[in-house]
Design an enzyme around this catalytic site. Structure first.
Site, mmCIF file in Angstrom:
data_model
loop_
_atom_site.group_PDB
_atom_site.id
_atom_site.type_symbol
_atom_site.label_atom_id
_atom_site.label_comp_id
_atom_site.label_asym_id
_atom_site.label_seq_id
_atom_site.Cartn_x
_atom_site.Cartn_y
_atom_site.Cartn_z
ATOM 1 N N ASP A 289 1.906 -24.448 8.932
ATOM 2 C CA ASP A 289 0.468 -24.255 9.099
ATOM 3 C C ASP A 289 0.238 -23.771 10.533
ATOM 4 O O ASP A 289 1.110 -23.930 11.406
ATOM 5 C CB ASP A 289 -0.254 -25.574 8.858
ATOM 6 C CG ASP A 289 -1.723 -25.506 9.204
ATOM 7 O OD1 ASP A 289 -2.417 -24.632 8.667
ATOM 8 O OD2 ASP A 289 -2.153 -26.310 10.059
ATOM 9 N N ASP A 291 -3.369 -23.632 12.478
ATOM 10 C CA ASP A 291 -4.405 -24.316 13.252
ATOM 11 C C ASP A 291 -4.153 -25.816 13.334
ATOM 12 O O ASP A 291 -4.054 -26.504 12.316
ATOM 13 C CB ASP A 291 -5.784 -24.062 12.625
ATOM 14 C CG ASP A 291 -6.138 -22.585 12.606
ATOM 15 O OD1 ASP A 291 -6.193 -21.983 13.681
ATOM 16 O OD2 ASP A 291 -6.325 -22.046 11.499
#
Length: 489
Positions: A289, A291
């Protein structure tokens, strides 16, 4: 630099009680335990504490309910459906495997055998009689044969199994006294010779060896087994090798075969339906991922949402983490009544500007990406942010650190659906179940788990609890190879 060749040596020492082992000085087992571990393994409730069922469970990776070996007579087994690891690797993958043993049911087609159906190469030397002395001589011959093969610089066997049976026979005949302890020490010395043979290989520095040592069951004090006492049911497993540290969970006999496959980089086919799982496995790819996981942008996103909807409550604010802009805009529409498209455009523009100006890598992120490159493990970036935001972050992280990237809108569904992680795995040509996903939010974790991936959770704002195939850690800084190999197992 070429990838190191992966090799596995499994040494099966029959019938060694853990409490007896704990009292003895066994330098070679002790050295393996120091490098990796030595832990108890409990024979499960359904499996008789007999050599046939226990060894079948160890080398097939499935329980007795499935392999169908219930005694030392193997008649009625289902080993054709659930073969031993040496046969699977030889038949399915064309890899060289080797088995050396002196106990007849392991190697001979009598009484329903053999357990090892079709390794690439095998050595069978039976004892001349069932006495401790005859079994010691047999074990010595087996060890000599295995040492010759393991030390041969021209041999490239991927997985080997070496069986030593003298300790078990000694307990049967003489009980668990001094002679039994001497037999265990002899087995430890033979283990040392096997390991020394491996380390003597001219190519050893360019190989990655995993060594597993396991016993099948214990004994009662007078000798013998087959009952349900703690002394009979308590077995043990030792292991050392690349990425192997203290096991992340209690281990079982079925995990041994699974670990053999993992140590060789072989992710089991789903139709094998193994009951075991490895305790240390290099992921075939790591899917990150973005953010809040690799870059400090979650705070920027939360600030952006507050700017667009100043009166938003904390619970509603944190629902925005890990979700696409469109999902957050829809949520804000129900709270504010503003037009969704206008909200989405405002959120996107404000967030992109903040990312371009302020995004920075989180501690440990770049170091981990660089180490994955050194280890030859591909990395992917899988984000709920738009392509413009992802491209802006890639300027900070370095686009060349990722083999592929997936942004919001590039799959039919976004997180928490599985689509983004499945797309990344497909692009890399790897099985999602062999991938490790690194995520910070419950939304992203749900997507990863729906895709069948292992998960390393590094929570940013929301609380995340450990779970099946999910490991929780505070950030990426200082993560070791052992931690990464065990994550999500």
């Amino acid at each position: 630099m070429p990838d190191p060749a992966r090799r596995v040596l499994v040494v099966g020492i029959d019938g060694v009680r853990l409490d007896t082992l704990d009292r003895l000085t066994t330098p070679h087992l002790d050295a393996l335990a120091t490098e990796g571990f030595l832990v108890p393994v409990e024979v499960d409730d359904r499996t008789p504490t007999m050599s046939g069922p226990c060894w079948a469970t160890i080398v097939t990776g499935v329980t007795a309910d499935r392999h169908g070996v219930w005694s030392n007579n193997f008649t009625g087994h289902r080993l054709s459906a659930f073969p031993d690891f040496a046969t699977r690797l030889a038949v399915k993958d064309g890899r060289r495997t080797f088995v050396a043993a002196g106990w007849e049911p392991l190697m001979q087609a009598r009484g329903g055998g053999p357990l090892f159906a079709a390794p690439s190469r095998s050595v069978y030397i039976s004892p001349t009689e069932d006495t401790p002395a005859a079994w010691e001589h047999c074990d010595e011959q087996i060890t000599e044969a295995a040492v010759r093969l393991l030390a041969d610089p021209a041999d490239h066997t991927a997985a080997s199994f070496v069986y030593l049976g003298a300790a078990d026979e000694t307990a049967h005949v003489l009980g668990c006294g001094e002679a039994y302890e001497a037999a265990i020490l002899n087995a430890d010395a033979r283990l040392g010779r096997l390991v020394d043979a491996v380390r003597s290989r001219p190519s050893y520095a360019d190989e990655e060896w995993t060594v597993l040592v396991v016993t099948d069951h214990g004994h009662v004090d007078a000798g013998g087994h087959g009952g349900r006492t703690a002394e009979e049911r308590t077995a043990w497993l030792a292991g050392a090798g690349p990425g192997i540290g203290a096991p992340p969970r209690p281990l079982r006999h079925v995990d041994v075969a699974a670990q053999v496959f993992a140590a060789l980089g072989r992710h089991p086919d789903r139709h094998w339906t193994l009951d075991g799982t490895p305790f240390a496995a290099a992921p075939h790819a790591v899917l990150f991922d973005m953010d809040g996981t690799l870059v400090d942008t979650e705070s920027l996103w939360l600030r952006t949402v507050r700017e667009v909807a100043p009166g938003i409550e904390p619970d509603d604010l944190f629902q925005a983490l890990g979700r696409p802009v469109a999902d957050t805009a829809s949520r804000l529409h129900t709270l504010t009544g503003a037009d969704e498209r206008t909200l989405a455009a405002d959120l996107e523009a404000r967030f992109l500007t903040a990312v371009q100006r302020e995004a920075t890598p989180l501690p440990g992120a770049l170091d981990l990406l660089d180490r994955l490159d050194e280890w030859g493990i591909p990395a992917a970036l899988v984000s709920a942010s738009s392509r413009p935001v992802v491209d802006a972050v890639l300027k900070t992280l370095g686009a060349d650190r990722f083999r592929t990237t997936v942004a919001e809108g590039e799959t039919p569904r976004g997180k928490p659906a599985s689509d983004p992680y499945l797309a990344a795995a497909r692009s890399l040509g790897v099985d999602p179940a062999a991938c490790l996903v690194v995520e910070d939010s419950p939304t992203g974790i749900a997507a990863a788990e729906a895709a069948g991936c292992r998960v390393l959770a590094v929570p940013s704002y929301a609380t995340v609890e450990p779970g099946p195939r999910r490991t929780v850690r505070r950030g990426l800084a200082g993560i070791s190879r052992r931690e990464l190999w065990a994550a999500g197992l």
